[in-house]
Write a protein that holds these residues in place. Structure first.
Motif, PDB file in Angstrom:
ATOM      1  N   VAL A   1       0.855  -1.190   0.000  1.00 25.69           N
ATOM      2  CA  VAL A   1       0.000   0.000   0.000  1.00 25.69           C
ATOM      3  C   VAL A   1       0.889   1.238   0.000  1.00 25.69           C
ATOM      4  CG1 VAL A   1      -1.752   1.298   1.283  1.00 25.69           C
ATOM      5  CG2 VAL A   1      -1.821  -1.210   1.237  1.00 25.69           C
ATOM      6  N   THR A   2       0.741   2.119  -0.998  1.00 27.54           N
ATOM      7  CA  THR A   2       1.560   3.331  -1.042  1.00 27.54           C
ATOM      8  C   THR A   2       0.769   4.598  -0.756  1.00 27.54           C
ATOM      9  OG1 THR A   2       1.249   3.457  -3.427  1.00 27.54           O
ATOM     10  CG2 THR A   2       3.239   2.357  -2.632  1.00 27.54           C
ATOM     11  N   ASP A   3      -0.554   4.537  -0.773  1.00 26.33           N
ATOM     12  CA  ASP A   3      -1.351   5.733  -0.526  1.00 26.33           C
ATOM     13  C   ASP A   3      -2.749   5.309  -0.078  1.00 26.33           C
ATOM     14  OD1 ASP A   3      -1.365   8.501  -0.443  1.00 26.33           O
ATOM     15  OD2 ASP A   3      -1.983   8.742  -2.518  1.00 26.33           O
ATOM     16  N   THR A   4      -3.275   5.993   0.934  1.00 26.27           N
ATOM     17  CA  THR A   4      -4.631   5.732   1.394  1.00 26.27           C
ATOM     18  C   THR A   4      -5.372   7.056   1.418  1.00 26.27           C
ATOM     19  OG1 THR A   4      -3.849   3.891   2.754  1.00 26.27           O
ATOM     20  CG2 THR A   4      -6.048   4.728   3.234  1.00 26.27           C
ATOM     21  N   ARG A   5      -6.364   7.173   0.581  1.00 30.59           N
ATOM     22  CA  ARG A   5      -7.141   8.403   0.466  1.00 30.59           C
ATOM     23  C   ARG A   5      -8.623   8.066   0.552  1.00 30.59           C
ATOM     24  NH1 ARG A   5      -4.489  12.696  -2.691  1.00 30.59           N
ATOM     25  NH2 ARG A   5      -2.301  12.139  -2.872  1.00 30.59           N
ATOM     26  N   GLY A   6      -9.460   9.064   0.315  1.00 29.79           N
ATOM     27  CA  GLY A   6     -10.879   8.788   0.265  1.00 29.79           C
ATOM     28  C   GLY A   6     -11.658  10.034  -0.083  1.00 29.79           C
ATOM     29  N   HIS A   7     -12.944   9.847  -0.332  1.00 30.23           N
ATOM     30  CA  HIS A   7     -13.810  10.973  -0.663  1.00 30.23           C
ATOM     31  C   HIS A   7     -14.891  11.106   0.397  1.00 30.23           C
ATOM     32  CE1 HIS A   7     -11.750  10.043  -4.394  1.00 30.23           C
ATOM     33  NE2 HIS A   7     -11.730  11.348  -4.501  1.00 30.23           N
ATOM     34  N   VAL A   8     -15.347  12.337   0.578  1.00 26.76           N
ATOM     35  CA  VAL A   8     -16.280  12.674   1.643  1.00 26.76           C
ATOM     36  C   VAL A   8     -17.520  13.282   1.013  1.00 26.76           C
ATOM     37  CG1 VAL A   8     -16.636  14.125   3.688  1.00 26.76           C
ATOM     38  CG2 VAL A   8     -14.399  13.069   3.278  1.00 26.76           C
ATOM     39  N   GLU A   9     -18.678  12.825   1.470  1.00 30.33           N
ATOM     40  CA  GLU A   9     -19.941  13.436   1.051  1.00 30.33           C
ATOM     41  C   GLU A   9     -20.802  13.654   2.288  1.00 30.33           C
ATOM     42  OE1 GLU A   9     -21.719  10.902  -1.862  1.00 30.33           O
ATOM     43  OE2 GLU A   9     -20.006  11.088  -3.231  1.00 30.33           O
ATOM     44  N   ASP A  10     -21.307  14.856   2.429  1.00 27.29           N
ATOM     45  CA  ASP A  10     -22.191  15.178   3.564  1.00 27.29           C
ATOM     46  C   ASP A  10     -21.561  14.827   4.906  1.00 27.29           C
ATOM     47  OD1 ASP A  10     -24.143  16.051   1.791  1.00 27.29           O
ATOM     48  OD2 ASP A  10     -24.979  14.037   1.587  1.00 27.29           O
TER      49      ASP A  10
END
Lengths: 69, 69, 69, 69, 69, 69, 69, 69, 69, 69, 69, 69
Positions: free
Chosen positions: L42-51
């Protein structure tokens, strides 16, 4: 940036004119064989010098594209 | 990029106009004393701000040149 | 760069035209609420691609400004 | 930090007393041959140990100075 | 720094007084069980704050010592 | 590694034979103009390929030498 | 690389002959006290210079071994 | 370091006297507007030079404080 | 995080179930021989694949524990 | 290093004999399917240990090759 | 990820249960004061240990949100 | 981890549920076209946020697979 799986490839483009043109050439060349390119990240900016002037810029990109199901 | 020995020096150039112009100014200044400059790598891109606008770009380069025998 | 205390904030600007324009847009937007911006450092250069061409550049800046006493 | 061209050199200073004294010794030694030193950045802090005590601190600096026209 | 084999351990020292004192405390504690400590490298400098003042500095060291045959 | 002031320069050596030979060539070339070289650190190992075989190794070194008083 | 718990230690080996010999000496020395060593990773390659020639290579390894239940 | 949510801000302090004093000035200034500062981490140590002597140290800190519910 | 001296060791744990379970197994195994473990930091997250599925997660931790006086 | 577009792939080679042989094996294998390989960069050097001796070296390379028009 | 200007803030969340829950708590807390949060990036994963078990996970996030015009 | 040659590709997987599920989805998708996948990092852990809530996690993996002779 939705719920897809992406693949990332690394491409080096170059241009005698500008960093942006080197980016665009790398993206255009990658688009010949990869559909669904979505984004890029610049990881290295280099260049070559001839007679005391920049001969061309050379930009390394990580390019992400959607893997279709 | 052949079988020579290179030396690398670190130079900071700046320009009110563009990143490319800051690179070119650093390369031109280095060429006054170093012959046989072959390549550069951008390691840092900064700048100064005055009155809410970019006053100049400041680019740090590693510059490689051939050591003659 | 004198004896002050600075605060650093991180801003992402984007532009369809150039990296420099993306920098300038980030600086201009930050200047709406922060007085006394002094410098910036580019920490990431990315972009988005549509139909095999760069749609816009996206530049992450660390922006430093003086904290007034 | 104005519109000049800078050169950066890397110097290691050491001191039995403190990190700050090691920095000052490196800056003072560099000033014997380089005029117009403007800033430094600490990139490494090390030291040597003898008989269970710090014998001296050893600090690596990148030192920037103005290249005169 | 001769032809020996070294082992490196990682120790965190702290001090209410200074970074140098935190280094010295880490080295002194390590010397209780490790003979032949030769050098250290600072890899992290942190600290804790109480009531708006630095309560103590906390310094992470890589410490190298000779493995005897 | 005693109480001296060191300067560090960056040199790239290459060899068709081995990484060690590329290191030695860089050190030997630097020794033509720098006395009192004490140590080196390898920061990059690259090479060039011709006809599916390694044509030569190219090693970037930081080289430290004592500044005499 | 199965379902075990590993511990990692950091060892520096050196050799007048080659990088590989410095690795082997570090591994051999570590094996005197650690059973079940499985792998290593090179994190630093340095060396010392005497009279313009490499006197010995010095290689820092992270060494992993199985913790027995 | 318990079960709270923290926010981290980045502050640059400077001092003509020492690295520790630059840290303390940054922490003191931040405490004017932020309650509940708990820790800091030094991410950069720089300084400015005038007439061959260190004029002041400039230290960049990440400062963590508790977000109250 | 008070005025103690800490030592840091590096441990790799693995689990077929989750990253958290791999962390817990590494911590539990280290606790068999180390008293006074206080904190950990994840520095690497890897895993092995069999037949197109994750067979187990493998997590590298830096683990800090108090050195008693 | 002229005005072409390059692609970079990442290959891991191994050898029981030396780091250079592991590099050569990775380059040779990549050459079976990629024409016009030009350069490589070593990004990781690891290895496996059996019975207290290095069983083989394992070298990760970034390999660059020209994309033909 | 369109043509907006974003600001990035750094938040640390923690949870006794899982890394994902620590992320969610940081995002939820930030949402109390920041509208238009769009994405996060995990930059550090740590935790605390009590009696040989993980007491809670502590995750540092960079959180990006749109600056409204 | 034996004497083979591996290739590494970079894949981004995402999941609304957990980091582990995002990893598994990336591995499963890659397995549709790549046989002999052995490991991932694993080289990057991201994510998206809604509300104000995590909408999905997005994990970048380097995936290694054996190149058959």
């Amino acid at each position: 940036m939705s719920d897809h799986v992406y693949k990332i490839v690394e491409i080096v483009g170059s241009s005698p004119d500008s960093i942006e043109d080197a980016v665009q050439r790398a993206v255009a060349r990658a688009s010949q064989t990869l559909r669904e390119i979505r984004w890029f990240e610049v990881t290295d900016t280099r260049g070559h010098v001839e007679d005391g002037r920049v001969a061309h810029y050379q930009v390394t990109l990580r390019i992400g594209f959607t893997l279709e199901d």
